[in-house]
Motif scaffolding. Structure first.
Motif, mmCIF file in Angstrom:
data_model
loop_
_atom_site.group_PDB
_atom_site.id
_atom_site.type_symbol
_atom_site.label_atom_id
_atom_site.label_comp_id
_atom_site.label_asym_id
_atom_site.label_seq_id
_atom_site.Cartn_x
_atom_site.Cartn_y
_atom_site.Cartn_z
ATOM 1 N N THR B 33 0.831 -1.198 0.000
ATOM 2 C CA THR B 33 0.000 0.000 0.000
ATOM 3 C C THR B 33 0.870 1.254 0.000
ATOM 4 O O THR B 33 0.623 2.197 -0.766
ATOM 5 N N VAL B 34 1.906 1.249 0.834
ATOM 6 C CA VAL B 34 2.801 2.406 0.906
ATOM 7 C C VAL B 34 3.451 2.651 -0.455
ATOM 8 O O VAL B 34 3.460 3.773 -0.972
ATOM 9 N N ALA B 35 3.947 1.572 -1.074
ATOM 10 C CA ALA B 35 4.612 1.698 -2.369
ATOM 11 C C ALA B 35 3.662 2.254 -3.416
ATOM 12 O O ALA B 35 3.998 3.176 -4.172
ATOM 13 N N LEU B 36 2.443 1.707 -3.455
ATOM 14 C CA LEU B 36 1.468 2.162 -4.453
ATOM 15 C C LEU B 36 1.089 3.615 -4.212
ATOM 16 O O LEU B 36 0.945 4.394 -5.155
ATOM 17 N N THR B 37 0.972 3.982 -2.949
ATOM 18 C CA THR B 37 0.631 5.363 -2.621
ATOM 19 C C THR B 37 1.730 6.310 -3.088
ATOM 20 O O THR B 37 1.451 7.369 -3.669
ATOM 21 N N LEU B 38 2.976 5.912 -2.860
ATOM 22 C CA LEU B 38 4.097 6.750 -3.286
ATOM 23 C C LEU B 38 4.117 6.879 -4.810
ATOM 24 O O LEU B 38 4.332 7.958 -5.354
ATOM 25 N N LEU B 39 3.840 5.777 -5.506
ATOM 26 C CA LEU B 39 3.771 5.811 -6.972
ATOM 27 C C LEU B 39 2.684 6.765 -7.433
ATOM 28 O O LEU B 39 2.872 7.555 -8.354
ATOM 29 N N ASP B 40 1.528 6.656 -6.760
ATOM 30 C CA ASP B 40 0.406 7.542 -7.045
ATOM 31 C C ASP B 40 0.845 8.995 -6.954
ATOM 32 O O ASP B 40 0.615 9.800 -7.862
ATOM 33 N N LEU B 41 1.496 9.305 -5.834
ATOM 34 C CA LEU B 41 1.944 10.676 -5.598
ATOM 35 C C LEU B 41 2.944 11.118 -6.660
ATOM 36 O O LEU B 41 2.872 12.244 -7.168
ATOM 37 N N ALA B 42 3.861 10.199 -7.032
ATOM 38 C CA ALA B 42 4.861 10.525 -8.053
ATOM 39 C C ALA B 42 4.174 10.831 -9.378
ATOM 40 O O ALA B 42 4.509 11.810 -10.064
ATOM 41 N N ALA B 43 3.168 9.992 -9.727
ATOM 42 C CA ALA B 43 2.449 10.195 -10.986
ATOM 43 C C ALA B 43 1.750 11.543 -10.984
ATOM 44 O O ALA B 43 1.798 12.294 -11.962
ATOM 45 N N ILE B 44 1.128 11.854 -9.846
ATOM 46 C CA ILE B 44 0.421 13.136 -9.740
ATOM 47 C C ILE B 44 1.412 14.300 -9.894
ATOM 48 O O ILE B 44 1.182 15.242 -10.662
ATOM 49 N N ALA B 45 2.531 14.188 -9.188
ATOM 50 C CA ALA B 45 3.542 15.238 -9.252
ATOM 51 C C ALA B 45 4.004 15.439 -10.692
ATOM 52 O O ALA B 45 4.134 16.567 -11.175
#
Lengths: 323, 267
Positions: B33-45
């Motif tokens: 979950t943490v990894a996917l959340t970080l990926l999400d944030l990276a994509a958004i950024a």
């Protein structure tokens, strides 16, 4: 405790026939005009072949399904409309699926149930202690439910259904798949509960041992209709089951000739005689020993299994005759 | 209502403890979950670094829209996400065991497999919202400040209500899980972008049929002080709480109707 009046329940089954897109619609009457009353403190067995309407009846009693017609009252409530209120007054056990939480230790499941049913702590402690003792839950209270054997799980389910001290216990095939010892434990427990606490018990089963051991009253449902409702003894008579006299004669010979008695089978010196209903076995034996030289005699009561089979067959026969 | 919350908390806590029975699996899932959340944030950024304007909205404003959809969506998902499993429980017959307990089956469904990990879904939205609010060129009147929590709560209720309505639909179409997902996840997708990049009739449909425009679009127009490109009256910008209330009532009715249908048709 339970009152069903002219209760029917229909299901609509839609199926696609063949490759055509036309869908056929069949109305099945799972329960077809059933009426009965069960008083407080009774122990009732509900029997029937698969698909006869047993589970449908149980679902209507517990408020899972609404009746298509007729009226259902359980513990003074309308199950379909007052489901939550009813849930607090009845205990339900499904033999085929647990109501416990799979990954939780049994003790935690039971604690959760205390909160869901709002049982106060002292009452809960007392009941849990009692159920733990009677059902011998002690050794596996701390074990997750998924690791319990079927017999242990069933005892856990029974405890869970009774923690809120319901006056009515409804069990759908509680002994299915259990080994002999577990069956005996469950039966013994239900018997005691009914006798000592006056808990009304309704159970469905395929196991006629349950019925013979426990149920003072038997209801047989077949094709959605009550085929029989009454005591176990009268059930035997109703189905036309006969008592059988097994006789060992001194020597092999012709089938015996006694008035009113038919010989069912002959195997060397041993003969099976059907005693007509209403006749006294003593009279037949007196007659027999007067005329023949008899080595040994055994009297067989009709097997409950036979009785039920006969009843189902009779139902089927009359239905076919109608059609 | 208090009773419903009490039972919800109780069951959620129970499921959490059940999940803790498998510590390795719990740790692995949490890390995922943490990894996917970080990926999400990276994509958004990545998107916002390269986006100056989208359909006349500045990058920050788009970010604000995005976050005000993501947060309510995540909240509704946390509270009610597993309600979409209804069809499965109907098929397997396990709904029956829920119906013999003195608790709403909706609560039992919604809390199923609950773990605090679900709360992680909130993180990307909260981070983006924080960044957007910090950067946004907004004239912060008291009205606008109040509007932020108001729109988040209304949005959560709207998403939640839609979720319940579409789950209730599964009482009718037992295999309706896909249909449910298209509404819930599709809804989240749409509200993440300024509405008028989609066609006008389409937006009207959304506004009145699936009132997703009230999740963030209408109230955001007020916060960002923008005219409505589609010319809806100004009152529409304050209608979110009312829309949420109406939808909640509809959801309750739909759920009851669905349950009644299940009981009268069975399976």
């Amino acid at each position: 405790m339970i009152e069903m009046r002219d209760v029917s329940r229909t299901f609509v089954i839609r199926s696609r026939d063949g490759r055509r897109l036309r869908r056929s619609r069949t109305v099945v009457r799972a329960v077809d005009g059933i009426s009965f009353t069960i008083g407080a403190g009774e122990f009732v067995g509900y029997l029937g072949p698969n698909g006869a309407g047993k589970s449908t009846t149980i679902k209507m009693l517990t408020g899972i399904l609404a009746a298509s017609a007729g009226s259902v009252r359980v513990a003074g409530l309308d199950p379909a409309r007052q489901r939550t209120a009813l849930a607090r007054r009845i205990g339900v056990v499904f033999g085929q699926r647990t109501t416990l939480w799979w990954d939780l230790p049994l003790r935690d499941s039971l604690t959760l149930i205390r909160h869901l049913y709002r049982v106060d702590a002292a009452a809960h402690r007392a009941r849990l202690a009692e159920l733990t003792e009677v059902l011998d839950l002690g050794p596996f209270l701390g074990t997750p439910v998924r690791q319990l054997s079927l017999g242990q799980r069933m005892r856990g389910d029974l405890a869970a259904a009774l923690l809120h001290d319901p006056p009515l216990l409804v069990l759908d095939e509680p002994t299915i798949g259990l080994d002999v010892i577990s069956k005996a434990t469950v039966r013994g427990f239900l018997e005691r509960r009914n006798a000592e606490q006056g808990t009304t018990v309704v159970l469905t089963t395929h196991d006629l041992g349950d019925i013979e051991r426990l149920c003072r009253r038997v209801m047989v449902i077949d094709h959605g209709r009550l085929a029989y409702d009454g005591g176990l003894d009268r059930l035997r008579a109703t189905a036309g089951a006969q008592r059988v006299l097994v006789v060992d004669l001194a020597r092999p010979g012709e089938p015996v000739d006694l008035p009113g008695v038919s010989v069912m089978r002959v195997e060397g010196p041993r003969q099976w005689l059907a005693i007509p209903q209403g006749s006294s076995a003593a009279a037949v034996i007196a007659e027999l020993t007067g005329r023949y030289e008899v080595r040994d005699i055994a009297l067989r009561e009709p097997d409950i299994e036979d009785v039920i089979t006969r009843l189902y067959r009779a139902g089927r026969g009359s239905r076919e005759a109608v059609q | 209502m208090a009773e419903a919350l009490r039972v919800y908390a109780l069951l959620a806590w129970t499921w959490t403890r059940a999940a803790a029975q498998y510590p390795v699996s719990m740790i692995m899932l949490t890390l995922t979950t943490v990894a996917l959340t970080l990926l999400d944030l990276a994509a958004i950024a990545l998107i916002f670094v390269h986006t100056d304007r989208l359909a006349g909205f500045s990058g920050t404003e788009v970010m604000f829209l995005y976050a005000t959809s993501l947060v309510p969506f995540a909240m509704a998902d946390i509270v009610l996400g597993t309600a979409e499993r209804l069809g499965q429980h109907v098929r397997e017959g396990s709904l029956d065991t829920m119906l013999v307990r003195p608790v709403s089956p909706l609560i039992q469904l919604a809390t199923e497999d609950f773990t605090p990990r679900r709360l992680g879904k909130l993180l990307p939205g909260v981070v983006v919202l924080a960044v957007a609010l910090e950067r946004a060129d907004v004239d912060w009147t008291p009205g606008r400040i109040v509007m932020i929590p108001l729109m988040l709560v209304s949005g959560t209720l709207i998403f939640g209500a839609l979720w319940v309505i579409t789950a209730a639909f599964q009482f009718v179409v037992v295999d309706g899980r896909e249909a449910t997902s298209s509404v819930t996840y599709g809804g989240a997708f749409l509200t993440q972008y300024p509405m008028h990049i989609f066609g006008r009739d389409f937006v009207r449909t959304l506004t009145f049929v699936l009132p997703l425009a009230f999740v963030n679009w209408q109230p955001a127009l007020y916060v960002l002080d923008r005219p409505d490109p589609h010319g809806l009256p100004a009152a529409a910008r304050f209608a979110s709480p009312a829309v949420a209330a109406v939808l909640c009532v509809l959801a309750a009715l739909a759920w009851r109707a669905g349950l009644r249908r299940y009981r009268s048709t069975g399976n």
